[in-house]
Design a protein around this motif. Structure first.
Motif, PDB file in Angstrom:
ATOM      1  N   PHE A  90       0.826  -1.204   0.000  1.00 36.84           N
ATOM      2  CA  PHE A  90       0.000   0.000   0.000  1.00 36.84           C
ATOM      3  C   PHE A  90       0.862   1.257   0.000  1.00 36.84           C
ATOM      4  O   PHE A  90       2.094   1.199   0.011  1.00 36.84           O
ATOM      5  CB  PHE A  90      -0.985  -0.002   1.178  1.00 36.84           C
ATOM      6  CG  PHE A  90      -0.375  -0.313   2.523  1.00 36.84           C
ATOM      7  CD1 PHE A  90      -0.023   0.695   3.394  1.00 36.84           C
ATOM      8  CD2 PHE A  90      -0.190  -1.630   2.922  1.00 36.84           C
ATOM      9  CE1 PHE A  90       0.516   0.409   4.642  1.00 36.84           C
ATOM     10  CE2 PHE A  90       0.353  -1.930   4.173  1.00 36.84           C
ATOM     11  CZ  PHE A  90       0.710  -0.901   5.039  1.00 36.84           C
ATOM     12  N   HIS A 106       0.504   0.953 -12.722  1.00 40.05           N
ATOM     13  CA  HIS A 106       1.188  -0.110 -12.000  1.00 40.05           C
ATOM     14  C   HIS A 106       1.093  -1.382 -12.833  1.00 40.05           C
ATOM     15  O   HIS A 106      -0.005  -1.927 -13.022  1.00 40.05           O
ATOM     16  CB  HIS A 106       0.549  -0.318 -10.620  1.00 40.05           C
ATOM     17  CG  HIS A 106       0.473   0.946  -9.824  1.00 40.05           C
ATOM     18  ND1 HIS A 106       1.580   1.514  -9.225  1.00 40.05           N
ATOM     19  CD2 HIS A 106      -0.560   1.775  -9.546  1.00 40.05           C
ATOM     20  CE1 HIS A 106       1.224   2.627  -8.611  1.00 40.05           C
ATOM     21  NE2 HIS A 106      -0.068   2.808  -8.802  1.00 40.05           N
ATOM     22  N   GLU A 111      -5.225  -1.137  -8.120  1.00 34.47           N
ATOM     23  CA  GLU A 111      -5.126  -0.283  -6.936  1.00 34.47           C
ATOM     24  C   GLU A 111      -6.509   0.194  -6.501  1.00 34.47           C
ATOM     25  O   GLU A 111      -7.355   0.504  -7.340  1.00 34.47           O
ATOM     26  CB  GLU A 111      -4.262   0.947  -7.230  1.00 34.47           C
ATOM     27  CG  GLU A 111      -4.164   1.907  -6.052  1.00 34.47           C
ATOM     28  CD  GLU A 111      -3.362   3.158  -6.354  1.00 34.47           C
ATOM     29  OE1 GLU A 111      -3.183   3.994  -5.452  1.00 34.47           O
ATOM     30  OE2 GLU A 111      -2.905   3.316  -7.514  1.00 34.47           O
ATOM     31  N   GLY A 164      -3.713   4.173  -0.593  1.00 34.42           N
ATOM     32  CA  GLY A 164      -3.856   3.284  -1.734  1.00 34.42           C
ATOM     33  C   GLY A 164      -3.401   1.880  -1.374  1.00 34.42           C
ATOM     34  O   GLY A 164      -2.404   1.714  -0.665  1.00 34.42           O
ATOM     35  N   SER A 165      -4.118   0.876  -1.854  1.00 35.47           N
ATOM     36  CA  SER A 165      -3.720  -0.511  -1.608  1.00 35.47           C
ATOM     37  C   SER A 165      -3.621  -1.253  -2.938  1.00 35.47           C
ATOM     38  O   SER A 165      -4.335  -0.950  -3.897  1.00 35.47           O
ATOM     39  CB  SER A 165      -4.705  -1.205  -0.672  1.00 35.47           C
ATOM     40  OG  SER A 165      -5.991  -1.257  -1.246  1.00 35.47           O
ATOM     41  N   PHE A 166      -2.725  -2.244  -2.980  1.00 38.98           N
ATOM     42  CA  PHE A 166      -2.431  -2.981  -4.205  1.00 38.98           C
ATOM     43  C   PHE A 166      -2.548  -4.482  -3.953  1.00 38.98           C
ATOM     44  O   PHE A 166      -2.204  -4.954  -2.870  1.00 38.98           O
ATOM     45  CB  PHE A 166      -1.012  -2.682  -4.696  1.00 38.98           C
ATOM     46  CG  PHE A 166      -0.709  -1.223  -4.845  1.00 38.98           C
ATOM     47  CD1 PHE A 166      -1.045  -0.545  -6.009  1.00 38.98           C
ATOM     48  CD2 PHE A 166      -0.098  -0.521  -3.817  1.00 38.98           C
ATOM     49  CE1 PHE A 166      -0.771   0.808  -6.145  1.00 38.98           C
ATOM     50  CE2 PHE A 166       0.184   0.838  -3.946  1.00 38.98           C
ATOM     51  CZ  PHE A 166      -0.158   1.506  -5.115  1.00 38.98           C
ATOM     52  N   PRO A 171       3.932  -3.985  -6.846  1.00 41.48           N
ATOM     53  CA  PRO A 171       3.099  -3.521  -7.965  1.00 41.48           C
ATOM     54  C   PRO A 171       3.868  -2.832  -9.074  1.00 41.48           C
ATOM     55  O   PRO A 171       3.446  -2.841 -10.223  1.00 41.48           O
ATOM     56  CB  PRO A 171       2.126  -2.550  -7.292  1.00 41.48           C
ATOM     57  CG  PRO A 171       2.853  -2.066  -6.079  1.00 41.48           C
ATOM     58  CD  PRO A 171       3.643  -3.252  -5.599  1.00 41.48           C
TER      59      PRO A 171
END
Length: 211
Positions: A90, A106, A111, A164-166, A171
């Protein structure tokens, strides 16, 4: 190589690429034994793992702001070992009024962006060059599909913050302007592709280098 073998090779490569993603963990967790440096890491003995391996405090406050008023703190396994093999990472992003997160993508992750504070004009561009964008506010979430260019701008009068999270522990990020004008692509290609002259191209490169 026979035609039949060639066909099967193409099919195999296609299936492999379609299925490629962060692999599923084979154990509850894997805290790297030493500093994370590659995907081939050994895990700590589980008896040596503590709660501190699963807690990260590095995003309590904003990071250092750039000259343009944007700050980001990426959190991956390199700084938070507890993420290793879990297929996620993140980022905390902070925006001064009027500042932007430049168009980027990414290559290995989708995301989701959750607005903690402020009002952000946020969007992405699909493969048909359609723009999907709107203002999102505190408590709202937007998703950016994997590999698509996206961007954000603080349109409020005060600082804005996004988490933000991935769905990948690595990523990757490609900033469009930097990748095109800040790399070693031959200048003649850039001049012809964008209708620039050498003076304009030099100005762009200088701007990207100092911003």
């Amino acid at each position: 190589m026979s035609t039949r073998k060639s066909i099967w090779l193409v099919i195999f490569l296609h299936v492999y690429l379609v299925l490629a993603s962060d692999s599923d963990p084979l154990q509850d967790f894997c805290i790297p034994r030493s500093e994370f440096s590659s995907i081939f890491v050994s895990c700590k003995n589980s008896s040596l793992v503590t709660i501190e391996d699963f807690v990260y405090s590095g995003i309590k406050s904003p990071g250092e702001f750039s000259k343009t008023g944007f700050s980001s703190i990426p959190v991956s396994v390199s700084v938070f070992p507890g993420l290793n093999t879990l297929g996620m990472s993140f980022v905390r992003a902070d925006f001064e009024p009027g500042s932007i997160n430049v168009p980027h993508y990414h290559p290995r992750a989708t995301e989701t962006a959750f607005v903690l504070e402020g009002k952000i004009y946020s969007g992405f561009v699909d493969s048909r060059n359609r723009v999907f964008a709107k203002v999102i506010e505190k408590g709202e979430v937007m998703v950016f599909p994997k590999g698509l260019i996206h961007f954000q701008m603080n349109i409020g009068d005060s600082r804005a913050t996004i988490l933000g999270s991935f769905n990948s522990q690595n990523p990757g990020i490609v900033k469009i302007a930097s990748a095109v004008f800040g790399s070693e692509i031959e200048e003649e290609i850039l001049i012809k592709a964008f209708g620039l002259n050498k003076k304009e191209l030099a100005k762009l490169k200088k701007f990207l280098h100092t911003s």
